[in-house]
Design an enzyme around this catalytic site. Structure first.
Site, PDB file in Angstrom:
ATOM      1  N   CYS A 183      -6.956  -1.504  -3.853  1.00 26.70           N
ATOM      2  CA  CYS A 183      -7.719  -2.576  -3.522  1.00 26.70           C
ATOM      3  C   CYS A 183      -8.117  -2.558  -2.228  1.00 26.70           C
ATOM      4  O   CYS A 183      -6.984  -2.556  -1.285  1.00 26.70           O
ATOM      5  CB  CYS A 183      -6.925  -3.662  -4.158  1.00 26.70           C
ATOM      6  SG  CYS A 183      -7.634  -5.284  -3.560  1.00 26.70           S
ATOM      7  N   CYS A 228     -15.102  -2.471  -1.981  1.00 28.36           N
ATOM      8  CA  CYS A 228     -14.027  -2.825  -3.079  1.00 28.36           C
ATOM      9  C   CYS A 228     -14.058  -1.941  -4.217  1.00 28.36           C
ATOM     10  O   CYS A 228     -15.021  -1.483  -4.342  1.00 28.36           O
ATOM     11  CB  CYS A 228     -14.763  -4.288  -3.262  1.00 28.36           C
ATOM     12  SG  CYS A 228     -13.978  -4.922  -4.798  1.00 28.36           S
TER      13      CYS A 228
END
Ligand code: DGL
Length: 265
Positions: free
Chosen positions: A75, A189
């Site tokens: 992440c 992302c």
């Protein structure tokens, strides 16, 4: 090293599956736990303090429970905010996911790079440092495309997504000064590579996309090079909150070799 000790991949939701895909190719025999903090999703709209507290707390507890040989924070939001803190508190090798600005700077011909991330990621000093170190002679345009997180979550649950979501992400970069010259877009992302086909339609064929998954997988393979692997149980996905829509994720998770869902309490 216990050969059944897993590699733990961590994200706020399904985004880290884009990293898991690359890890599977590099290390097909590695036992994996895929952990998603869906109780905290989305991270991208939270403060730095909230993200850091959740990530450090959860990884501490998960590490005690599952004794991973390595943790991958799959992440960008969590990594750009909390990677150093997690490394300080856990005695396990930690591999982070940071925006692939370096490879994008090597690929661009126009010298204009777009970066799509969450609102929290694009404001991080970590991103400023990557830009200064690897793309100082390029123009880097950033856009917070948090909507794409929900789009990827929906897509993997087999739900329809309004294509306007992808158009808005493309327009958010294109409409900035110099944006029409973007030829390379960093997917900063881990959710975004899961909707890269849709993004490609929105941006058009002249734009290519870069993400960090292959580099992360290489790094993990390097760190595990001398280790052996056995599976004491099938690989599984761990969620921090039970919700009805988890059942709809079963086919997508199975596609990544995750054969069961458990809730982490
Ligand atoms: N997948 C996460 C990332 O790479 C963020 C998604 C979220 O906002 O929780 O940044």
């Amino acid at each position: 090293m216990d050969a059944s000790a897993p590699i733990l991949l961590f994200d706020s939701g399904v985004g880290g599956l884009s990293v898991l895909g690359a890890v599977r190719k590099a290390l097909p025999g590695a036992p994996i736990i895929y952990a998603a903090d869906n109780a905290g999703l989305p991270y991208g709209t939270k403060t730095e303090a909230e993200v850091a507290a959740r990530v450090c707390g959860l990884l501490g507890r998960m590490s005690e429970r599952y004794r991973p040989r390595l943790i991958c924070i799959a992440c960008n939001t969590a990594s750009t905010i909390a990677l150093a803190m997690v490394r300080d508190v856990l005695n396990v090798p930690i591999v982070g996911t940071v925006p692939a600005i370096k490879p994008a700077a090597e690929l661009t011909r126009s010298g204009v790079i777009g970066l799509l991330g969450t609102a929290a990621t694009i404001r991080q000093p970590y991103v400023d440092r990557l830009a200064a170190d690897f793309a100082a002679d390029k123009k880097l345009l950033r856009f917070a495309a948090g909507e794409l997180v929900g789009a990827a979550e929906a897509r993997l649950r087999g739900k329809p997504v309004d294509p306007a979501v992808y158009q808005r992400a493309a327009a958010g970069l294109r409409e900035q000064p110099g944006g029409d010259a973007i030829d390379t877009v960093v997917l900063a992302c881990t959710h975004f590579p899961l909707v890269v086909d849709e993004l490609s339609v929105a941006f058009g064929p002249q734009v290519r996309f870069v993400d960090g998954a292959a580099g992360i997988a290489r790094r993990i393979a390097h760190l595990c090079a001398a280790q052996s692997f056995t599976r004491s149980r099938p690989d599984f996905a761990l969620f921090t909150k039970d919700e009805v829509s988890l059942a709809a994720l079963t086919p997508a998770l199975a596609g990544y070799g995750l054969e069961a869902i458990e809730v982490f309490a």
